[in-house]
Structure formats: C-alpha cells, structure tokens
Scaffold this active site. Structure first.
Site, PDB file in Angstrom:
ATOM      1  N   ARG A  87      50.071 133.285  41.573  1.00  0.00           N
ATOM      2  CA  ARG A  87      50.957 132.523  40.688  1.00  0.00           C
ATOM      3  C   ARG A  87      50.633 132.867  39.241  1.00  0.00           C
ATOM      4  O   ARG A  87      49.452 132.952  38.873  1.00  0.00           O
ATOM      5  CB  ARG A  87      50.770 131.021  40.920  1.00  0.00           C
ATOM      6  CG  ARG A  87      51.316 130.512  42.247  1.00  0.00           C
ATOM      7  CD  ARG A  87      50.792 129.114  42.503  1.00  0.00           C
ATOM      8  NE  ARG A  87      51.383 128.470  43.669  1.00  0.00           N
ATOM      9  CZ  ARG A  87      50.974 128.643  44.921  1.00  0.00           C
ATOM     10  NH1 ARG A  87      49.994 129.476  45.194  1.00  0.00           N
ATOM     11  NH2 ARG A  87      51.557 127.981  45.910  1.00  0.00           N
ATOM     12  N   HIS A  90      48.746 128.318  37.402  1.00  0.00           N
ATOM     13  CA  HIS A  90      48.344 127.487  38.549  1.00  0.00           C
ATOM     14  C   HIS A  90      47.944 128.354  39.746  1.00  0.00           C
ATOM     15  O   HIS A  90      48.234 128.017  40.895  1.00  0.00           O
ATOM     16  CB  HIS A  90      49.470 126.535  38.968  1.00  0.00           C
ATOM     17  CG  HIS A  90      49.814 125.510  37.938  1.00  0.00           C
ATOM     18  ND1 HIS A  90      49.279 124.244  37.930  1.00  0.00           N
ATOM     19  CD2 HIS A  90      50.644 125.564  36.864  1.00  0.00           C
ATOM     20  CE1 HIS A  90      49.777 123.559  36.906  1.00  0.00           C
ATOM     21  NE2 HIS A  90      50.597 124.327  36.236  1.00  0.00           N
ATOM     22  N   ARG A 127      49.660 120.143  46.612  1.00  0.00           N
ATOM     23  CA  ARG A 127      48.752 121.200  46.115  1.00  0.00           C
ATOM     24  C   ARG A 127      48.268 120.828  44.717  1.00  0.00           C
ATOM     25  O   ARG A 127      49.067 120.509  43.843  1.00  0.00           O
ATOM     26  CB  ARG A 127      49.460 122.551  46.088  1.00  0.00           C
ATOM     27  CG  ARG A 127      48.562 123.705  45.653  1.00  0.00           C
ATOM     28  CD  ARG A 127      49.245 125.064  45.789  1.00  0.00           C
ATOM     29  NE  ARG A 127      48.394 126.161  45.358  1.00  0.00           N
ATOM     30  CZ  ARG A 127      48.312 126.609  44.105  1.00  0.00           C
ATOM     31  NH1 ARG A 127      49.049 126.073  43.152  1.00  0.00           N
ATOM     32  NH2 ARG A 127      47.498 127.608  43.796  1.00  0.00           N
ATOM     33  N   ASN A 163      51.666 117.170  36.789  1.00  0.00           N
ATOM     34  CA  ASN A 163      50.306 117.467  36.337  1.00  0.00           C
ATOM     35  C   ASN A 163      49.472 116.194  36.338  1.00  0.00           C
ATOM     36  O   ASN A 163      50.002 115.103  36.561  1.00  0.00           O
ATOM     37  CB  ASN A 163      50.335 118.027  34.904  1.00  0.00           C
ATOM     38  CG  ASN A 163      50.681 119.517  34.864  1.00  0.00           C
ATOM     39  OD1 ASN A 163      50.563 120.227  35.867  1.00  0.00           O
ATOM     40  ND2 ASN A 163      51.105 119.983  33.706  1.00  0.00           N
ATOM     41  N   PHE A 176      57.346 128.452  26.672  1.00  0.00           N
ATOM     42  CA  PHE A 176      56.335 128.474  27.738  1.00  0.00           C
ATOM     43  C   PHE A 176      55.625 129.832  27.859  1.00  0.00           C
ATOM     44  O   PHE A 176      54.393 129.882  27.922  1.00  0.00           O
ATOM     45  CB  PHE A 176      56.961 128.046  29.069  1.00  0.00           C
ATOM     46  CG  PHE A 176      55.954 127.812  30.165  1.00  0.00           C
ATOM     47  CD1 PHE A 176      55.094 126.729  30.126  1.00  0.00           C
ATOM     48  CD2 PHE A 176      55.870 128.675  31.250  1.00  0.00           C
ATOM     49  CE1 PHE A 176      54.163 126.510  31.140  1.00  0.00           C
ATOM     50  CE2 PHE A 176      54.947 128.464  32.268  1.00  0.00           C
ATOM     51  CZ  PHE A 176      54.092 127.381  32.212  1.00  0.00           C
ATOM     52  N   ARG A 373      62.541 124.772  33.375  1.00  0.00           N
ATOM     53  CA  ARG A 373      61.774 124.828  34.623  1.00  0.00           C
ATOM     54  C   ARG A 373      62.710 124.967  35.821  1.00  0.00           C
ATOM     55  O   ARG A 373      62.343 125.552  36.844  1.00  0.00           O
ATOM     56  CB  ARG A 373      60.908 123.571  34.793  1.00  0.00           C
ATOM     57  CG  ARG A 373      59.781 123.454  33.792  1.00  0.00           C
ATOM     58  CD  ARG A 373      58.974 122.180  34.027  1.00  0.00           C
ATOM     59  NE  ARG A 373      58.076 122.276  35.165  1.00  0.00           N
ATOM     60  CZ  ARG A 373      57.518 121.231  35.778  1.00  0.00           C
ATOM     61  NH1 ARG A 373      57.793 119.998  35.366  1.00  0.00           N
ATOM     62  NH2 ARG A 373      56.712 121.395  36.799  1.00  0.00           N
ATOM     63  N   TYR A 377      61.069 128.191  38.457  1.00  0.00           N
ATOM     64  CA  TYR A 377      60.356 128.080  39.735  1.00  0.00           C
ATOM     65  C   TYR A 377      61.043 128.880  40.828  1.00  0.00           C
ATOM     66  O   TYR A 377      60.391 129.606  41.593  1.00  0.00           O
ATOM     67  CB  TYR A 377      60.167 126.608  40.128  1.00  0.00           C
ATOM     68  CG  TYR A 377      59.167 125.936  39.212  1.00  0.00           C
ATOM     69  CD1 TYR A 377      59.506 125.643  37.898  1.00  0.00           C
ATOM     70  CD2 TYR A 377      57.884 125.649  39.618  1.00  0.00           C
ATOM     71  CE1 TYR A 377      58.588 125.071  37.022  1.00  0.00           C
ATOM     72  CE2 TYR A 377      56.962 125.072  38.756  1.00  0.00           C
ATOM     73  CZ  TYR A 377      57.321 124.784  37.468  1.00  0.00           C
ATOM     74  OH  TYR A 377      56.413 124.232  36.609  1.00  0.00           O
ATOM     75  N   ARG A 384      57.357 136.173  43.918  1.00  0.00           N
ATOM     76  CA  ARG A 384      56.058 136.010  44.561  1.00  0.00           C
ATOM     77  C   ARG A 384      56.166 136.203  46.066  1.00  0.00           C
ATOM     78  O   ARG A 384      55.320 136.832  46.697  1.00  0.00           O
ATOM     79  CB  ARG A 384      55.568 134.586  44.260  1.00  0.00           C
ATOM     80  CG  ARG A 384      54.095 134.353  44.186  1.00  0.00           C
ATOM     81  CD  ARG A 384      53.803 133.008  43.552  1.00  0.00           C
ATOM     82  NE  ARG A 384      54.289 131.882  44.325  1.00  0.00           N
ATOM     83  CZ  ARG A 384      53.649 131.321  45.342  1.00  0.00           C
ATOM     84  NH1 ARG A 384      52.481 131.788  45.729  1.00  0.00           N
ATOM     85  NH2 ARG A 384      54.167 130.282  45.979  1.00  0.00           N
TER      86      ARG A 384
HETATM   87 FE1  HDD Z   1      54.966 124.894  35.781  1.00  0.00          FE
HETATM   88  C1  HDD Z   1      53.712 126.380  38.556  1.00  0.00           C
HETATM   89  C2  HDD Z   1      53.471 121.936  36.684  1.00  0.00           C
HETATM   90  C3  HDD Z   1      55.950 123.482  32.797  1.00  0.00           C
HETATM   91  C4  HDD Z   1      56.795 127.614  35.117  1.00  0.00           C
HETATM   92  N1  HDD Z   1      53.805 124.295  37.300  1.00  0.00           N
HETATM   93  C5  HDD Z   1      53.394 125.052  38.360  1.00  0.00           C
HETATM   94  C6  HDD Z   1      52.597 124.278  39.244  1.00  0.00           C
HETATM   95  C7  HDD Z   1      52.533 123.019  38.720  1.00  0.00           C
HETATM   96  C8  HDD Z   1      53.302 123.033  37.494  1.00  0.00           C
HETATM   97  C9  HDD Z   1      51.795 121.827  39.303  1.00  0.00           C
HETATM   98  C10 HDD Z   1      51.928 124.776  40.501  1.00  0.00           C
HETATM   99  C11 HDD Z   1      52.771 124.511  41.730  1.00  0.00           C
HETATM  100  C12 HDD Z   1      52.022 124.938  42.959  1.00  0.00           C
HETATM  101  O1  HDD Z   1      51.028 124.292  43.296  1.00  0.00           O
HETATM  102  O2  HDD Z   1      52.438 125.919  43.575  1.00  0.00           O
HETATM  103  N2  HDD Z   1      54.690 123.103  34.873  1.00  0.00           N
HETATM  104  C13 HDD Z   1      54.153 121.984  35.460  1.00  0.00           C
HETATM  105  C14 HDD Z   1      54.384 120.842  34.614  1.00  0.00           C
HETATM  106  C15 HDD Z   1      55.064 121.277  33.509  1.00  0.00           C
HETATM  107  C16 HDD Z   1      55.269 122.693  33.684  1.00  0.00           C
HETATM  108  C17 HDD Z   1      53.955 119.421  34.939  1.00  0.00           C
HETATM  109  C18 HDD Z   1      55.569 120.501  32.336  1.00  0.00           C
HETATM  110  C19 HDD Z   1      55.964 119.287  32.390  1.00  0.00           C
HETATM  111  N3  HDD Z   1      56.121 125.456  34.217  1.00  0.00           N
HETATM  112  C20 HDD Z   1      56.442 124.725  33.106  1.00  0.00           C
HETATM  113  C21 HDD Z   1      57.407 125.445  32.307  1.00  0.00           C
HETATM  114  C22 HDD Z   1      57.678 126.611  32.976  1.00  0.00           C
HETATM  115  C23 HDD Z   1      56.849 126.607  34.164  1.00  0.00           C
HETATM  116  C24 HDD Z   1      58.014 124.936  31.015  1.00  0.00           C
HETATM  117  C25 HDD Z   1      58.587 127.741  32.622  1.00  0.00           C
HETATM  118  C26 HDD Z   1      59.587 127.689  31.832  1.00  0.00           C
HETATM  119  N4  HDD Z   1      55.150 126.721  36.641  1.00  0.00           N
HETATM  120  C27 HDD Z   1      56.016 127.651  36.224  1.00  0.00           C
HETATM  121  C28 HDD Z   1      56.112 128.841  37.169  1.00  0.00           C
HETATM  122  C29 HDD Z   1      55.078 128.441  38.271  1.00  0.00           C
HETATM  123  C30 HDD Z   1      54.581 127.106  37.792  1.00  0.00           C
HETATM  124  C31 HDD Z   1      55.968 130.165  36.540  1.00  0.00           C
HETATM  125  C32 HDD Z   1      53.992 129.457  38.572  1.00  0.00           C
HETATM  126  C33 HDD Z   1      53.859 129.491  40.071  1.00  0.00           C
HETATM  127  C34 HDD Z   1      54.965 128.718  40.555  1.00  0.00           C
HETATM  128  O3  HDD Z   1      55.712 128.260  39.512  1.00  0.00           O
HETATM  129  O4  HDD Z   1      55.238 128.508  41.715  1.00  0.00           O
HETATM  130  O5  HDD Z   1      57.382 128.950  37.681  1.00  0.00           O
END
Ligand code: HDD
EC number: 1.11.1.6
Length: 725
Positions: A87, A90, A127, A163, A176, A373, A377, A384
């Site tokens: 990832r 995270h 998770r 979170n 981001f 978001r 995702y 992925r």
């Molecule tokens: Fe995110 C993963 C939580 C903002 C893009 N995010 C990811 C995961 C968590 C969060 C818990 C791990 C999920 C897992 O266990 O597989 N993220 C947050 C929270 C945010 C936040 C609480 C703000 C309130 N995230 C955020 C933004 C973006 C992303 C603004 C993009 C514009 N986040 C991602 C991602 C991930 C991710 C790149 C990486 C791996 C995945 O999604 O599955 O899409």
C-alpha cells in the site's frame, strides 16, 4: 506465544483449527469454502503428485539443470511472483475478524442495515495500520494509526476507513500526494523509515498552516498507542445518514475502546521498535487466541441539517472535530474482534477498503478531502490487486453479486450464458435494475447550486483555534510530552531554517506557552524565526454562501485528554523478576490475585527453563531476561526471597526496573526485593508527596497497588531526570 510440541499451534492449523475463544461469523464460515487444508500428498498446481520436491532435474548427478524441469520452474516462478505492491500509505498493518452488534433500532436516523434492530449482528473485518512506514517497518513509530472497518452487511459491503485521530493534516485531497511525499523517507537516500522527524515533513507542515491541529495530535502521546485495543477510532469526515423516508442528518463516527485510551511514552515506543517490532500485532493475535477479545463501542455525533452552520468551524473541514461537550457521542453498538485471520496475505494484505463502499442509509458530504478519497481507494485497489479485487474471498460481500461486468485479470467467477448487457430480452429480466426496491442504493438528493471554482472556502481558513483548544484540553504532563515531541522532531531537522518556519508559522499561533517551551528546548529565537521564516503558501480562497455562525464553541474539550482512569486490568502484562529461591508464597499470592483479574503474569529469570522457589517448588520461567525487555510490560514486581540480593547486583534487572520507572509504570517491591530501589538509583519521593506508583509492602499490598496503578495506566509526574535508563 510458546508451544510445547510440534502439533500445529493454535491459529496455525488452518481449516479445522481449534482456538480458545475464537468465534465464527457468517463471513468466517463463508471463507471456509475458500480455505484449503493441507493434504497428505504434495502436488503441482495442476494436481500432479510430486515424487521429489527437493532435487532439481539434472543432466547427470553433477550436471546442469534441465530446462524441461517444469516442477522446478513452477515452484520458482510462483515464488518470484509472491509479492504485490505494498500500500502506498498504511503499508504495515494487522487485522482481525469480528462482529458489530447494534444496541438499538436506529431506523429513525438511518436505513443502514447494521443498525436496523437491537441485537442485530453484522460480521466485520478490521485492519489497523501505521501510515508512513513500509510493510516491514515496526509497529510503534510516532504516527497516525489506520482503523479500517469492513462491514459485511446484508445490503452490501460498507467500509468505514478511519484513523485513530479525529482530524487530518489537510482538508483538500489534492494536497494528499504532497503530504505523503513529504512524510515518507526522503527520496535521495530513503531515510528516515516510518518517521515524521525530518526536514521534508516539517518543511511541508510549516508552509501548510491547516496542519496545525493534526500536528498537536501527532506530537502528543496519541501517536504512540499502547495497543490497538487502547486506541480510539474516528470516521474523521462529517458523513451523512439517510433514513427510509429520504430525510438526512450529518454524523461523525467514533470508536471508543472498552479498555480505555492508553499510550506509550516516546522513549518506550522507540525502544519497543527495536526490541519487538511486532509488538502490537503480536499482542492482538495473542489476546484473541486467549479469548480476551478486543472491544469498542461505536458512537455517533448527530448534527441535524438545520445546525450545519451553528459551530465556529465548517463541518466539511476535516481539520476540525466536533467537541463532545457540544454534541455528545451517542453509543449505538459494540464491535468485538474475536477471530484471527488464517492467512496474512490472503486476508490482511489482500483486503481492499474503499471509502466509496457505502450501503443504503450512509452517504457522502461535500468534504473535499472525502470527495478525493472516493476516487483514490478504488484506483489504488485496481493498481494493487487488479480489476477483480472484489471477487477475492476477503472482499466479497455476503449477499449475492449479480451484474453485467465481465472479464479482466484473474476473473474467479464463471458467468454462463450469452447476455452480458442490459436491457435484454434474450437474457430475460436478469439481472435487472431495481428502481422500486426499498433496499437499493439511491444517492441522497442534495441540492447543488454554484459556479465551478478552484479555491478553498474561507470557512476553512481558521487554522489555529482547534489546535489551541487541544493544547488547552491537556493535563500538564500531556503538555510536557507535546513540547518534548515537537522539540525532538525539530531538533532532528538538518536544515535549521525549517524549525524556524514551524515556530513562526505554526507554534506561535497555537499558544505562546507552547512556542516558548519549544523554543527553550530547541534553542530557537522566536523573534528571529518570525523575521526569517518564509510565508505559508496561502491558496486561493472564496467566501461560501453561508459561514459558520460560531454559536456553538468551547475553549477546551476535557474529552480529548487521556488523563483518565480505566476500570479493569484485563490483558495487562506484569513482569515478575525472579531467580532461584524466590519467595514462593509471595509469588502464589501475586499470581492468583492478578490472574483472577485477567492480567498476564510472566516470570523472568536470568535463564530459560525452571527455577526453584523458597517452597521447593519448580516455577516455569516465561522468558529469560535477555528476551524480556521492560518495554513490553505494563508493570513490574520484585518479590523477596533468596533471589532478590542476586537481582540487586544484576545489571539487566536494575536496568529493567529503572526503565519501567522512567516510563511511568507501576512498580512493587516486596521484602528483600526492596533492595533494588536503591541499587537502581530510583529517586525516593519526599514524605507526603503524591503517590508515585512505587510500592513497598507485602504481596497483598503489591496486588492492590498494582491494580490501582494499572487502572491509572501511568505515573507521568515522576522525577525521572536523574534516572539512567
Ligand atoms: Fe487514506 C489507505 C485512512 C486520507 C488515499 N487510508 C488508507 C487506510 C486507512 C486510511 C485506514 C488503510 C486501509 C487498509 O487498512 O487497507 N486516509 C485515511 C483517513 C484519511 C485518509 C482517515 C483522512 C480523513 N487517503 C486519504 C486521502 C487520500 C487517501 C486524502 C487520497 C486522496 N489511503 C489512500 C490510498 C490508500 C489509503 C492511497 C493506500 C492503500 C489503500 O488506500 O488501500 O488510496
């Protein structure tokens, strides 16, 4: 977790494993259809029985390997392709199965099916993760923790991807990638791993004033959770609940840990990373195997649409929280994690959360962080895992899937028939869309009216009020730790202009005490910082049609402090430092009284095996001292007996108690064991000084002091300046 034989350990036995208290849910039962138990005969992927898996086929016994050895090539090829991209954030995480049970029928607020009836149970997979580190990093850096919940509802999958902190660094998703590039290891040397304490992160933060509030959280001990079970969780954004009549209200989601909110301290967290990098995932796994399940209450803060502008901040701004003193958190259900995954890769690594996975009754708001978001995702899962990620067992909904989407890499399901479009007379009516079905998803019909514009709302530009509120809400020891957190990180920066910008653009605007104290610890001159700092990058702003009225506001929110007592010591780990001749009666009293309350007692001695106590009985050593760092225990007892004088002359034992003292943990010394207090140079509190959690007395006194101390969690006001640990 240790085992006495070669029999498959609990949790490792696959399909038919028996665990202590592990519970099945509809999802874990469904997963069994895809779980393959090992069979006696080893075969190739094509089902061919393999006669020899340990020798490649060669041209003569000392000759070269043959290209025709398809078994060698199949085995090596499978191995070469074992990894998928980690990832992008995270990457390091651990997960568990469980169940969500509703306390009441919330039909008046939402048609979301997990809340449809009192006692209704919905299977979940949760998770937890750190954000910045890579998959092989440690569990305990200073970082935000992910708290992602997949609900397998009877109306489809709902992912609440949150979170352990209620706010975020930025409030527009377009920033981001910048935030993450700044916090990840610096690209020229890939240093540092899993840490925000470096120039690029603070450079970005100092020029982005909306980070101020979240920085207060990440510099506090909230960024160092004691375990997953001691973390709060938050949906962060303001979401929308929709009822069956189409009525809607705003909501913030909260997960409140039943065991209370507790953290490590920074020195302890750093040492834990080295001594046991898997500390938190190990603890969750072992707790579940023991039947000590992890529990949270789900709470809702509901804001009716008429109150959208009642606060002194914008509900759509993810750098703001709604103080619980203004809108109480209403408990609506219980989350219990009660079963470990059978396979890390198949479940924990391949689970794919998407913020866009909602069910009828849950809908989005215009929070621009949430809106971005919604794209990210799905996009990242396609990269992925691939286009058929939703077909993987862990991601499949429990209710049937039926549509005309087809093909793509690694398609698992087989769709019979010639029709893969709609409408179709050839295919009959299946699958047909459901305009009349009450449980079909319909987007909330929010009224939208405006010009296209690339700008931030001026209602998002109050960067500091809630950062100040956070500071005002802390106990004095929490403020000390925040100051130390900022000082550590800023002192770590190599480019001295960076901390100056942090001071000038952030800290002085949060609170003068914070700024002055960090200046003291870093040697920064505030006036000079203000003179030389670059100005923050102010983005284009535009006034919205309606601004927050500020009718509802607070200067401090006591709910944000961790300075609270939690009832119960279940699952807390207590080290007993022992050796040959340890007082057996004291050991018996400690063990029976503390284990009866659910605590875990581990006897530590200078070597593995057994020791003999003063009663002549053999006592199992749970860990030799070299394998037992103090940081993995919540409290320490040194009983009396012949072992104590020897321990008082043993460096490892003295370092153990000194470190536990430094980390604010309860300590109890019984009889001859009190000799360690002076030998470890622990400062003796002045007569009449408040209880500092160092108890001397008999075994009963030790038990009650340890219980009270553990419920308090820490003694953060100890005089530790002179402790060499
Ligand atoms: Fe995110 C993963 C939580 C903002 C893009 N995010 C990811 C995961 C968590 C969060 C818990 C791990 C999920 C897992 O266990 O597989 N993220 C947050 C929270 C945010 C936040 C609480 C703000 C309130 N995230 C955020 C933004 C973006 C992303 C603004 C993009 C514009 N986040 C991602 C991602 C991930 C991710 C790149 C990486 C791996 C995945 O999604 O599955 O899409």
């Amino acid at each position: 977790m240790t085992h006495d034989s070669f029999a498959p350990p609990q949790g490792g036995g696959g399909h038919d494993r028996a665990t202590h208290g592990s519970v099945e849910t509809a999802k874990t039962v469904a997963l069994k259809h895809d779980t393959v138990p090992p069979r006696e005969a080893m075969t190739s992927n094509q089902g061919l029985k393999i006669s020899d898996d340990q020798n490649s086929e060669k041209a003569g016994v000392r000759g070269g390997s043959l290209l025709e050895d398809f078994l060698l090539r199949e085995k090596i090829t499978a191995f070469d392709h074992e990894r998928i991209p980690e990832r992008v954030v995270h990457a390091r995480g651990a997960a568990a199965h469980g169940v969500f049970e509703a306390y009441e029928d919330l039909g008046a607020l939402t048609m979301a099916s997990p809340f449809a009836a009192k006692g209704k149970q919905t299977p979940v997979f949760v998770r937890f993760s750190t954000v910045a580190g890579s998959r092989g990093s440690a569990d305990t850096p200073r970082d935000v923790r992910g708290f992602a919940v997949k609900f397998y509802t009877d109306t489809g999958v709902w992912d609440l991807v949150g979170n352990d902190m209620p706010v975020f660094f930025i409030n527009d998703a377009i920033k981001f990638p910048d935030l993450i590039h700044a916090v990840k290891p610096e690209p020229h040397v890939e240093i540092p791993q899993a840490a925000s304490a470096h120039d690029t992160f603070w450079d970005f933060a100092s020029l982005s004033p909306e980070t101020a509030h979240m920085l207060m959280w990440t510099m506090s001990d909230r960024a160092l959770p004691r375990s997953f079970a001691h973390m709060e969780g938050f949906g962060v954004h303001t979401w929308r609940l929709v009822d069956a009549k189409g009525g809607s209200r705003f909501v913030k989601f909260h997960w409140k840990p039943v065991k209370g909110v507790h953290s490590q301290v920074w020195d302890e967290a750093q040492k834990t990373s080295g001594k046991d990098a898997d500390y938190q995932r190990r603890e969750m796994f072992e707790s579940i195997e023991r039947g000590d399940f992890l529990e949270w209450e789900l709470g809702l803060q509901i804001v009716e649409e008429t109150d959208e502008f009642a606060f002194d901040f914008d509900l759509l701004d993810s750098t703001k929280l709604i103080p619980e003193e203004l809108v109480p958190v209403r408990p609506v259900g219980k989350l219990t994690l009660n079963r470990n995954p059978d396979n890390y890769f198949a479940e924990t690594e391949q689970v794919a959360f998407c913020v866009s996975h909602v069910v009828p009754g849950i809908d989005f708001t215009n929070d621009p962080l949430l809106q971005g978001r919604l794209h990210s995702y799905l996009d990242t899962q396609l990269r992925r895992i691939g286009p058929n990620f939703a077909e993987l067992p862990i991601n499949r909904p429990l209710n049937p899937v039926s549509n005309n989407r087809r093909d793509g890499f690694a398609k698992a399901t087989i769709h019979p028939g010639r029709v893969s479009y709609f409408p179709s007379a050839l295919g009959g009516t299946h699958p047909a869309h459901q305009p009349k079905a009450p449980d079909a998803f319909r987007s909330y019909a929010e009224k939208v009216d405006g010009h296209k514009i690339r700008a931030r709302s001026t209602s998002f530009t109050d960067y500091f009020s809630q950062a100040t509120m956070f500071w005002n809400s802390m106990a004095s020891w929490e403020k000390d730790h925040i100051v130390a957190g900022f000082a550590f990180e800023l002192n770590q920066c190599e480019t001295k202009a960076v901390p100056k910008a942090v001071m000038a653009n952030l800290l002085v605007n949060i609170h003068p005490d914070l700024a002055a104290r960090v200046a003291e610890e870093t040697g920064l001159d505030i006036a000079e910082c203000q003179r030389v700092a670059p100005k923050p990058v102010v983005t284009e702003t535009a006034a919205p049609a309606e601004m927050p009225s500020g009718r509802l506001k607070v200067a401090a929110s006591p709910a944000l402090s961790m300075d609270k007592v939690t009832k119960g010591i279940k699952g807390r780990k207590i080290a007993v430092l022992a050796g040959e001749g340890v007082d057996g009666a004291q050991l018996g009293t400690l063990r029976s009284a503390l284990e009866a309350r659910g605590a875990i007692i581990e006897v530590i001695a200078n070597r593995g095996g057994t020791i003999t106590c003063s009663l002549g009985k053999s006592v199992k050593v749970d860990r030799p001292a070299a394998n037992a760092p103090s940081v993995i225990y919540d409290a320490v007892v040194v009983p009396g007996g012949a072992s104590a004088p020897k321990l008082a002359g043993t460096g490892l034992a003295l370092a153990f108690v000194a470190e536990a003292f430094k980390h604010g943990k309860p300590l109890a010394f019984i009889g001859e064991g009190t000799a360690l207090i002076a030998k470890a140079h622990l400062p003796v509190p002045a007569a009449g000084a408040p209880d500092q959690g160092v108890t001397t007395g008999d075994a009963e006194a030790a038990v009650s002091a340890l219980v009270a101390g553990l419920e308090k969690h820490r003694f953060p006001n100890r005089d530790i300046a002179s402790v060499a640990a």
